[in-house]
Design a protein around this motif. Structure first.
Motif, mmCIF file in Angstrom:
data_model
loop_
_atom_site.group_PDB
_atom_site.id
_atom_site.type_symbol
_atom_site.label_atom_id
_atom_site.label_comp_id
_atom_site.label_asym_id
_atom_site.label_seq_id
_atom_site.Cartn_x
_atom_site.Cartn_y
_atom_site.Cartn_z
ATOM 1 N N ALA A 162 -5.836 -10.614 1.559
ATOM 2 C CA ALA A 162 -6.082 -11.320 0.240
ATOM 3 C C ALA A 162 -5.935 -10.482 -1.036
ATOM 4 C CB ALA A 162 -7.774 -11.719 0.344
ATOM 5 N N GLU A 163 -6.052 -9.153 -0.792
ATOM 6 C CA GLU A 163 -5.819 -8.172 -1.992
ATOM 7 C C GLU A 163 -4.370 -8.050 -2.088
ATOM 8 O OE1 GLU A 163 -9.783 -5.292 -1.647
ATOM 9 O OE2 GLU A 163 -7.903 -5.127 -0.345
ATOM 10 N N ARG A 164 -3.535 -8.076 -1.254
ATOM 11 C CA ARG A 164 -2.119 -7.853 -1.167
ATOM 12 C C ARG A 164 -1.406 -9.309 -1.789
ATOM 13 N NH1 ARG A 164 1.793 -4.672 1.211
ATOM 14 N NH2 ARG A 164 0.205 -3.266 2.534
ATOM 15 N N ASP A 165 -2.025 -10.371 -1.289
ATOM 16 C CA ASP A 165 -1.587 -11.421 -1.869
ATOM 17 C C ASP A 165 -1.739 -11.693 -3.299
ATOM 18 O OD1 ASP A 165 -0.547 -12.513 0.567
ATOM 19 O OD2 ASP A 165 -2.364 -13.710 0.712
ATOM 20 N N ALA B 286 0.922 -11.964 -6.346
ATOM 21 C CA ALA B 286 0.838 -13.033 -7.433
ATOM 22 C C ALA B 286 0.893 -12.724 -8.764
ATOM 23 C CB ALA B 286 -0.422 -14.010 -6.894
ATOM 24 N N ARG B 287 0.126 -11.510 -9.000
ATOM 25 C CA ARG B 287 0.189 -10.995 -10.198
ATOM 26 C C ARG B 287 1.520 -10.512 -10.687
ATOM 27 N NH1 ARG B 287 -2.993 -5.676 -13.029
ATOM 28 N NH2 ARG B 287 -2.808 -6.413 -15.018
ATOM 29 N N LEU B 288 2.110 -9.946 -9.874
ATOM 30 C CA LEU B 288 3.527 -9.392 -10.200
ATOM 31 C C LEU B 288 4.429 -10.549 -10.292
ATOM 32 C CD1 LEU B 288 4.141 -6.426 -7.736
ATOM 33 C CD2 LEU B 288 3.573 -6.338 -9.991
ATOM 34 N N MET C 87 -1.075 6.164 0.085
ATOM 35 C CA MET C 87 -0.972 4.923 0.534
ATOM 36 C C MET C 87 -2.384 4.115 0.496
ATOM 37 S SD MET C 87 0.935 2.872 3.705
ATOM 38 C CE MET C 87 0.837 1.182 3.685
ATOM 39 N N VAL C 88 -2.559 2.890 -0.108
ATOM 40 C CA VAL C 88 -3.614 2.294 -0.230
ATOM 41 C C VAL C 88 -3.809 0.925 0.912
ATOM 42 C CG1 VAL C 88 -5.242 0.751 -1.504
ATOM 43 C CG2 VAL C 88 -3.763 2.641 -2.627
ATOM 44 N N LEU C 89 -4.772 1.017 1.515
ATOM 45 C CA LEU C 89 -5.224 0.132 2.615
ATOM 46 C C LEU C 89 -5.563 -1.226 1.711
ATOM 47 C CD1 LEU C 89 -6.459 1.889 5.624
ATOM 48 C CD2 LEU C 89 -4.080 1.239 4.995
ATOM 49 N N LEU C 90 -4.956 -2.492 1.994
ATOM 50 C CA LEU C 90 -5.262 -3.460 1.322
ATOM 51 C C LEU C 90 -5.509 -4.727 2.255
ATOM 52 C CD1 LEU C 90 -2.983 -3.897 -1.733
ATOM 53 C CD2 LEU C 90 -5.296 -2.910 -1.611
ATOM 54 N N LEU D 187 5.956 -1.286 -2.218
ATOM 55 C CA LEU D 187 6.409 -0.227 -2.467
ATOM 56 C C LEU D 187 5.428 0.403 -3.471
ATOM 57 C CD1 LEU D 187 10.270 -0.802 -3.524
ATOM 58 C CD2 LEU D 187 9.399 0.737 -1.917
ATOM 59 N N LEU D 188 4.627 -0.125 -4.241
ATOM 60 C CA LEU D 188 3.690 0.121 -5.064
ATOM 61 C C LEU D 188 2.310 0.923 -4.154
ATOM 62 C CD1 LEU D 188 3.756 -2.137 -8.157
ATOM 63 C CD2 LEU D 188 4.588 0.162 -8.109
ATOM 64 N N VAL D 189 2.063 -0.202 -3.399
ATOM 65 C CA VAL D 189 1.117 0.244 -2.332
ATOM 66 C C VAL D 189 1.521 1.523 -1.784
ATOM 67 C CG1 VAL D 189 -0.251 -0.516 -0.029
ATOM 68 C CG2 VAL D 189 0.286 -2.040 -1.916
ATOM 69 N N GLU D 190 2.507 1.666 -1.325
ATOM 70 C CA GLU D 190 3.106 3.103 -0.500
ATOM 71 C C GLU D 190 2.891 4.215 -1.456
ATOM 72 O OE1 GLU D 190 6.831 2.399 0.935
ATOM 73 O OE2 GLU D 190 6.152 1.081 2.495
ATOM 74 N N ALA D 191 3.182 3.961 -2.812
ATOM 75 C CA ALA D 191 3.235 5.070 -3.676
ATOM 76 C C ALA D 191 1.770 5.395 -4.242
ATOM 77 C CB ALA D 191 3.941 4.784 -4.904
#
Length: 276
Positions: free
Chosen positions: A7-10, A14-16, A1-4, A30-34
């Motif tokens: 702002a990074e999560r937003d 937005a891109r998705l 898992m990545v810590l965002l 889900l992508l952050v967890e993976a």
């Protein structure tokens, strides 16, 4: 898992969303967890925005309350196919012998293993070796054998005439309609898992034609079809010597058909689904 950061999560959301992902917030989570690092997350997001199915990126799909492993090219189980599980459960008694044809990841037989009362036999079949291998991984803990081959062909001859339930989510999209499928299905799932021939019933006709000789008296075939295919496939089932019924769930936008080898009693359907 990545810590965002927020702002990074937003930015990922937005891109998705710009790429057309309706559930962009959920997909981001889900992508952050993976992802196992920032670079991995960038790679997953890059692949998602080009249309690769989310399930392939995660390595799993949720089906009937369980995470089922899915691998590139293997058919991704759809939420609507929960109706097939419900319809099959409703017509199958205890200690049943059950086979899933066109099993893909094995999601249906796995769900049935959790719902049926003490089944005496569970098995699955797929003509695609990659799908059969994926199903074996999903079913290993249940010791369910998975056969690679065409429909009933690889099953032991001794099972003929003894199956209580045959269930199949066979391909039923008409060939001419394949171009209308979402791009992630057209581009990434195996064509053999989608293409049902000119009217969508080519594989299902073969299933119906052989089912009578494999089912025990009172046994059932349960399949998923398109709603517009009901009348045509009803005639196919009747012509094969089976007694058909239809189960429809508007909430899932799903249609299943059950077909009994003569000798059965009533034709049951899921409690909240409409039968006609």
């Amino acid at each position: 898992m990545v810590l965002l950061s927020p702002a990074e999560r937003d930015a990922v959301v937005a891109r998705l969303r710009r790429a057309g992902c309706v559930w962009a917030e959920d997909e981001t989570r889900l992508l952050v967890e993976a992802a196992d690092g920032p670079e991995a997350l960038v790679g997953l997001v890059d692949r998602r925005v080009t249309g690769e199915p989310l399930e392939y990126l995660l390595g799993w799909a949720e089906f009937c309350g369980e995470r089922v492993t899915v691998e590139p090219g293997v058919f991704v189980p759809r939420a609507r196919t929960a109706l097939l599980v419900s319809a099959a459960t409703a017509v199958t008694g205890p200690a049943a012998a059950v086979v899933e044809l066109c099993c893909g990841s094995g999601a249906i037989i796995r769900a049935l293993a959790r719902r049926l009362a003490a089944p005496r036999l569970l098995a699955a079949v797929d003509v695609d070796p990659a799908a059969a291998a994926c199903a074996r991984r999903n079913l290993a803990d249940l010791a369910v054998p998975v056969f690679a081959g065409d429909l009933f062909d690889p099953l032991p001859a001794a099972w003929r005439g003894s199956l209580d339930l045959v269930v199949a989510n066979a391909p039923y999209v008409p060939t001419a309609a394949l171009d209308l499928l979402p791009a992630e299905s057209r581009r990434y799932e195996a064509p053999m898992a989608l293409d049902g021939g000119p009217d969508g019933l080519a594989v299902l006709r073969r299933v119906a034609a052989a089912a009578l000789s494999w089912l025990a008296p009172g046994g059932h075939l349960v399949v998923e079809v398109g709603e517009v295919q009901v009348d045509g496939f009803r005639a196919v089932l009747a012509g094969a010597g089976l007694v058909p019924a239809v189960v429809r769930d508007d909430a899932l936008d799903a249609t299943a058909m059950t077909a009994c080898r003569p000798g059965c009693g009533r034709h049951a359907g899921p409690g909240r689904a409409a039968r006609r």
